[in-house]
Design an enzyme around this catalytic site. Structure first.
Site, PDB file in Angstrom:
ATOM      1  N   TYR A   1       0.824  -1.225   0.000  1.00 16.65           N
ATOM      2  CA  TYR A   1       0.000   0.000   0.000  1.00 16.65           C
ATOM      3  C   TYR A   1       0.851   1.266   0.000  1.00 16.65           C
ATOM      4  CZ  TYR A   1      -3.067  -3.453   2.316  1.00 16.65           C
ATOM      5  OH  TYR A   1      -3.770  -4.571   2.669  1.00 16.65           O
TER       6      TYR A   1
ATOM      7  N   CYS B   1      14.326 -10.672  -2.755  1.00 13.97           N
ATOM      8  CA  CYS B   1      14.843 -10.270  -4.064  1.00 13.97           C
ATOM      9  C   CYS B   1      13.791  -9.506  -4.857  1.00 13.97           C
ATOM     10  CB  CYS B   1      15.299 -11.509  -4.819  1.00 13.97           C
ATOM     11  SG  CYS B   1      16.496 -12.428  -3.873  1.00 13.97           S
ATOM     12  N   GLU B   2      13.383  -8.382  -4.368  1.00 13.90           N
ATOM     13  CA  GLU B   2      12.448  -7.502  -5.076  1.00 13.90           C
ATOM     14  C   GLU B   2      12.820  -6.076  -4.705  1.00 13.90           C
ATOM     15  OE1 GLU B   2       8.768  -8.186  -6.146  1.00 13.90           O
ATOM     16  OE2 GLU B   2       8.652 -10.312  -5.631  1.00 13.90           O
TER      17      GLU B   2
HETATM   18  N1  LIG Z   1      -4.570  -5.194   5.203  1.00 14.72           N
HETATM   19  C1  LIG Z   1      -5.005  -3.831   5.214  1.00 14.72           C
HETATM   20  C2  LIG Z   1      -6.329  -3.671   5.855  1.00 14.72           C
HETATM   21  C3  LIG Z   1      -7.319  -4.612   5.275  1.00 14.72           C
HETATM   22  C4  LIG Z   1      -8.621  -4.476   5.853  1.00 14.72           C
HETATM   23  C5  LIG Z   1      -9.428  -5.705   5.577  1.00 14.72           C
HETATM   24  N2  LIG Z   1     -10.785  -5.425   5.213  1.00 14.72           N
HETATM   25  C6  LIG Z   1      -3.961  -2.921   5.798  1.00 14.72           C
HETATM   26  O1  LIG Z   1      -2.917  -3.348   6.176  1.00 14.72           O
HETATM   27  O2  LIG Z   1      -4.128  -1.747   5.875  1.00 14.72           O
END
Ligand SMILES: N[C@@H](CCCC[NH3+])C(=O)O
Ligand SMILES: Cc1ncc(COP(=O)(O)O)c(C=O)c1O
Length: 414
Positions: free
Chosen positions: A315, A341-342
């Site tokens: 993200y 390795c990325e």
């Molecule tokens: N995995 C996401 C949140 C996912 C929420 C699941 N509905 C994060 O790290 O921000």
């Protein structure tokens, strides 16, 4: 609460994080029991005097010690799989306080949830309602049902974790939900008990949450007029948290606004917070093994990677990274990267830190969506997890070993 600096050294409750790293090795997740209890208490306190259930979202951190800690403090659980359900039971959670979300609930998952008597199925499609009716009929049980509404509001969060827009796969539009509830009312093995929605995670603005709530309340009123009584309103996940400079609403303010909107309606309030319960109750400890200067960057090469903590890679999430103890080196600007390795394998970029090989770093805010999203990519064992309670530490999940990495695989016989 939970993690604090004393004379430049990071403590998890009463224990020194460098000593924790030495005892349990790195990478290692460290959780503060008191911090998660306090975060849960924020919800319970704000809901006092109103019928409610706080169903911790197991997906945020599903370690059994975490679930046990929260269950002892009265939490229910929001689950999205049979695996999560079995974790809740193994942790001593009360099945009567479990709500089951998710767009693909398999018949065998429904059957098990019916057998142990969960509180509610958050149904996300018309087809799912029909399967649930037939599974319940075959089991001779009645399934308590809430319909997940997709209110088509923009939660103003990362697109990958925004779930309440028309184009998302979650829930059903308000008009479809109304028809489903009217039909559900006529089904022989379904009990309509609630309405729910979850518009996304890491929410820092209350307005979309209240917008969605208003839509649910309008639906409750219309259904009531038709003689269909809704007992609970499940507003999904909790508020966002501060990783850097975000200003999420305080839990107390959010819940006060919800209670005000509710007016004198006789509804039980259900919430499914994950991140706000555990994110800041956990850090990931990792050790610097090497440093390397190139024309472009100075790299601090650490032993945690995207397989241990994927949020930065997935993200572009910013998380605070600090040394756990003072270091004599001059502060410099580092890219903190792991062994995978990325090029996408980074924990943080352009961080001003005084560090040297051997330094232990703490990745803050790692208690939610941390270990649970880890993988064995690059055939790396998953990290250890340690829970701290005052001056006591407990290894609540062992670091994986080579046997774990190879388990279940075999060569073909010729
Ligand atoms: N995995 C996401 C949140 C996912 C929420 C699941 N509905 C994060 O790290 O921000
Ligand atoms: C259905 C559902 N409920 C609850 C949550 C928990 O959300 P949060 O961690 O933002 O509190 C999620 C994750 O976003 C979810 O998908």
């Amino acid at each position: 609460m939970g993690f604090s600096y004393r004379d430049g050294r990071l403590f998890a409750e009463e224990l020194d994080c460098e000593a924790i790293a030495q005892e349990f090795g790195t990478p290692c997740y460290v959780y503060s029991r008191a911090a998660m209890e306090a975060a849960l208490a924020d919800y319970h306190d704000a809901l006092e005097g109103c019928e409610h259930l706080v169903c911790y979202a197991v997906k945020a951190n599903s370690n059994i010690a975490v679930l046990d800690t929260l269950a002892r403090k009265g939490a229910g659980f929001d689950i999205v799989s049979l695996g999560e359900l079995e974790r809740v039971l193994a942790a001593g959670g009360d099945p009567g306080k479990v709500v089951f979300s998710g767009v693909v609930k398999r018949p065998e998952e429904m059957r098990r949830a019916l057998d142990i008597g969960i509180r509610c199925f958050n149904v996300e499609s018309e087809a799912e309602l029909d399967v649930l009716q037939s599974v319940a009929a075959a089991s001779g049980k009645r399934a308590p049902v809430s319909v997940r509404v997709n209110p088509d509001v923009d939660a103003q969060t990362h697109p990958y974790i925004s779930t309440g827009l028309r184009e998302n796969k979650f829930g059903v539009a308000t008009d479809v939900a109304m028809d489903m509830l009217r039909r559900a009312q006529t089904l022989s093995h379904i009990d309509v008990v609630g309405l729910d929605c979850h518009i996304g995670s890491q929410l820092v603005d209350m307005a979309p949450l209240l917008d969605a709530l208003q839509q649910l309340l309008n639906m409750v009123d219309t259904l009531e007029a038709e003689g269909i009584r809704i007992h609970h309103l499940d507003l999904g996940g909790g508020v966002g948290v501060r990783y850097r400079d975000e200003e999420p609403p305080a839990v107390a303010d959010y819940i006060a606004a919800v209670r005000q909107a509710l007016g004198d309606r006789d509804l039980c309030l259900v919430f499914e917070p994950g991140r706000s319960i555990v994110a800041n109750a956990g850090v990931l400890l990792t050790q610097v093994h090497y440093t390397k200067d190139t024309d472009a960057h100075s790299f601090a090469l650490v032993d945690a990677a995207m397989n241990d903590f994927i949020r930065p890679a997935l993200y572009q999430a910013w998380v605070d990274i600090q040394t756990v103890a003072p270091c004599d080196a001059q502060p410099r600007t580092w890219n903190i990267v792991g062994p995978v390795c990325e090029t996408g394998d980074f924990l943080g970029k352009d961080r001003e830190l005084a560090l040297a090989p051997g330094s232990v770093l703490a990745v803050k805010g790692a208690g939610a969506y941390g270990f649970v999203m880890s993988s064995n990519y690059n055939t790396r064992p998953r990290a250890a997890e340690v829970m701290i309670d005052g001056n006591t530490s407990c290894l609540v999940r062992e670091r994986e070993g080579i046997d774990d990495l190879l388990r279940g695989e075999r060569r073909m016989p010729q």
